[in-house]
Scaffold this motif. Structure first.
Motif, PDB file in Angstrom:
ATOM      1  N   SER A 136       0.868  -1.193   0.000  1.00  0.00           N
ATOM      2  CA  SER A 136       0.000   0.000   0.000  1.00  0.00           C
ATOM      3  C   SER A 136       0.897   1.233   0.000  1.00  0.00           C
ATOM      4  N   GLY A 137       0.277   2.382  -0.217  1.00  0.00           N
ATOM      5  CA  GLY A 137       1.046   3.639  -0.178  1.00  0.00           C
ATOM      6  C   GLY A 137       1.666   3.849   1.194  1.00  0.00           C
ATOM      7  N   LEU A 138       0.894   3.531   2.250  1.00  0.00           N
ATOM      8  CA  LEU A 138       1.433   3.754   3.601  1.00  0.00           C
ATOM      9  C   LEU A 138       2.570   2.797   3.916  1.00  0.00           C
ATOM     10  N   TYR A 162      -1.892  13.982   3.399  1.00  0.00           N
ATOM     11  CA  TYR A 162      -2.639  12.774   3.732  1.00  0.00           C
ATOM     12  C   TYR A 162      -2.413  12.395   5.198  1.00  0.00           C
ATOM     13  N   GLU A 165       4.384  16.773   0.035  1.00  0.00           N
ATOM     14  CA  GLU A 165       3.318  16.110  -0.719  1.00  0.00           C
ATOM     15  C   GLU A 165       2.808  17.131  -1.730  1.00  0.00           C
ATOM     16  N   ASN A 195      -3.117  16.517  -0.763  1.00  0.00           N
ATOM     17  CA  ASN A 195      -4.402  15.906  -0.425  1.00  0.00           C
ATOM     18  C   ASN A 195      -5.011  16.712   0.732  1.00  0.00           C
ATOM     19  N   ASP A 242       5.926  12.917  -1.968  1.00  0.00           N
ATOM     20  CA  ASP A 242       4.746  12.089  -2.208  1.00  0.00           C
ATOM     21  C   ASP A 242       4.048  12.704  -3.420  1.00  0.00           C
ATOM     22  N   THR A 263       1.718  11.288  -5.339  1.00  0.00           N
ATOM     23  CA  THR A 263       0.511  10.530  -5.674  1.00  0.00           C
ATOM     24  C   THR A 263      -0.453  11.317  -6.562  1.00  0.00           C
ATOM     25  N   PHE A 264      -0.659  12.606  -6.223  1.00  0.00           N
ATOM     26  CA  PHE A 264      -1.658  13.411  -6.948  1.00  0.00           C
ATOM     27  C   PHE A 264      -1.127  13.931  -8.289  1.00  0.00           C
ATOM     28  N   ALA A 321       1.124   6.542  -3.813  1.00  0.00           N
ATOM     29  CA  ALA A 321       0.110   5.541  -3.488  1.00  0.00           C
ATOM     30  C   ALA A 321      -0.316   5.015  -4.861  1.00  0.00           C
ATOM     31  N   THR A 380      -2.136   2.784  -5.489  1.00  0.00           N
ATOM     32  CA  THR A 380      -3.566   2.493  -5.383  1.00  0.00           C
ATOM     33  C   THR A 380      -4.383   3.468  -6.246  1.00  0.00           C
ATOM     34  N   LYS A 381      -3.832   4.651  -6.484  1.00  0.00           N
ATOM     35  CA  LYS A 381      -4.614   5.714  -7.136  1.00  0.00           C
ATOM     36  C   LYS A 381      -4.458   5.656  -8.662  1.00  0.00           C
TER      37      LYS A 381
END
Ligand SMILES: Cc1ncc(COP(=O)(O)O)c(C=O)c1O
Length: 419
Positions: free
Chosen positions: A108-110, A131, A172, A176, A201, A203-204, A223, A225-226
């Motif tokens: 996972s991202g975490l 996040y 980040e 988020n 980070d 992710t976005f 992450a 996951t995204k």
């Protein structure tokens, strides 16, 4: 059948020319050299264990340096899937190409962020909002190691806790849940001046939107996951180290530690990851374009005095919104030259309106997470108890922009009529 006769079709492109191809092409071909059969669609390998060579001279024990050739992230042999597995290695090979570094995946991202903290084991970290789960992981590290924390946006507070050599500045961006961007190069310079690492980070802002290594990042986290998964059906975390020799050594250490942390991504997810990443550029480009157009429409509506029905209705229920497309600056154009991330935040005029908007929409699922092909909206209080209760986070999918706009507008109309 002889193995080579099964491998028909063009030979895999020479890996040394792969970087000259565009992102879309690399997403399709960076793993060609790992094709072990003639299948066009990658085969699924779910085995947790792999047969050793029958030739005693070819046995490579797990701890041997030989299992990884210098500079390579592709093991010479798969042994046990907590170490490596075919689908995951394929996915990581594509990710390394897209992220311009050495990529490794996690469950996972975490768990990726946790692995990064285990690798660097900083005494101090500077970090901003973002996040909340990442802050939860830091809470664990504070408990274990007495890690000290300073405010990312106040470098004096970094010095007050003694942030220096080997410590971490974590950015980040985009953030988020608001989608606002931060200047990576600025924080890289501040971190490096103190001998600290800059971890991002991203992710976005997946590949195609931004490349944090080009702006001084030492480690990039996602992450997966995204946007890498992209279909709301797999958990995944990704870390990438710089593409140089030191970055490879850090990658090897992450690889060895992941074996012990056990936070490896499942083989099924590795297969899903390869399937999904093929279309990353197509998906993200469309999501980014639609998001920027929606943000533009909403922000113009909020200040317009033209008295149009759509303007009046929007102004009646929406207070403000936030997204990197509403920011300006040369650094921003440099950092995100091809567009903006597909998430933005909306502040409604009241908590009640924020709670109610998701239930009036037809095309947006009310759910947490983001980055999938389906548009999602979340009354952010559902998963983050520190956020302003008027905030909604919106993740734009690949639906038609005009349909999404019309759906938002009809929902605003219903809310206004109910007031
Ligand atoms: C910016 C950011 N980083 C990390 C994570 C954690 O990722 P995961 O849910 O895969 O653990 C998330 C999850 O929403 C996120 O938005």
């Amino acid at each position: 059948m002889d193995k080579d006769s099964q491998k028909t079709g063009p030979p895999a492109p020479d890996p040394s020319i792969m970087p000259t191809y565009s992102l879309a092409t690399r997403a399709m071909h960076a793993d060609d050299s790992l094709n072990s059969t003639s299948d066009v669609a990658p085969a699924m390998h779910l085995s947790t264990t792999f047969r050793y060579s029958h030739d005693p001279d070819k046995l490579i024990p797990i701890a041997d340096d030989e299992i990884l050739k210098e500079g390579s992230t592709i093991p010479q042999a798969h042994i046990y899937s907590r170490l490596s597995a075919p689908n995951t290695t394929r996915f990581e090979t594509i990710l390394s190409s897209l992220l311009h570094g050495h990529a490794i995946t996690y469950s996972s991202g975490l768990s990726a962020f946790h692995a990064l903290m285990v690798l660097l084991n900083p005494k101090c970290i500077a970090i901003g909002d973002g996040y909340h789960g990442v802050h939860g992981v830091l809470g664990i590290h504070k408990k274990l190691s007495g890690l000290k924390q300073a405010d990312l946006h106040n470098p004096e507070s970094w010095d007050a806790i003694g942030l220096g050599e080997g410590d971490v500045v974590h950015v980040e961006t985009p953030l988020n849940p608001t989608g606002e961007a931060y200047n990576i190069q600025h924080y890289a310079d501040l971190a490096h001046a103190r001998g600290a690492y800059l971890t991002v980070d991203a992710t976005f802002g997946p590949p195609g939107i931004q490349d944090p290594f080009a702006h001084g990042a030492d480690f990039v986290m996602h992450a997966g996951t995204k946007y890498f998964g992209g279909h709301s059906d797999m958990l995944c975390g990704v870390l990438a180290t710089r593409p140089d020799k030191d970055g490879w050594k850090q990658w090897v250490q992450l690889w060895q530690e992941r074996l012990l942390l056990g936070s490896v991504m499942g083989s099924l997810e590795g297969w899903l990851g390869v399937r999904s990443i093929r279309t990353l550029e197509l998906r993200v480009q469309r999501q980014s374009r639609s998001t920027t157009a929606l943000v533009q429409w909403l922000s113009v509506s909020l200040v317009s005095t033209n008295g149009d029905a759509s303007t009046v209705v929007t102004q009646a229920v929406v207070e403000r919104l936030q997204h990197s497309s509403l920011q300006s600056g040369e650094w921003l154009i440099k950092q995100m030259p091809n567009g903006h991330g597909p998430v933005f935040a909306l502040w409604m005029k009241s908590e009640k309106l924020a709670r109610s908007l998701p239930s009036k929409l037809r095309l947006f699922h009310h759910a947490t997470s983001l980055g999938g092909v389906e548009s999602l909206i979340e009354w952010r209080r559902m998963s983050d108890d520190k956020v302003d209760p008027r905030v909604l986070r919106i993740s734009i999918g690949v639906e038609d922009f005009e349909d999404l706009k019309a759906d938002l507008l009809q929902a605003f109309e219903v809310l206004r009529a109910e007031q």
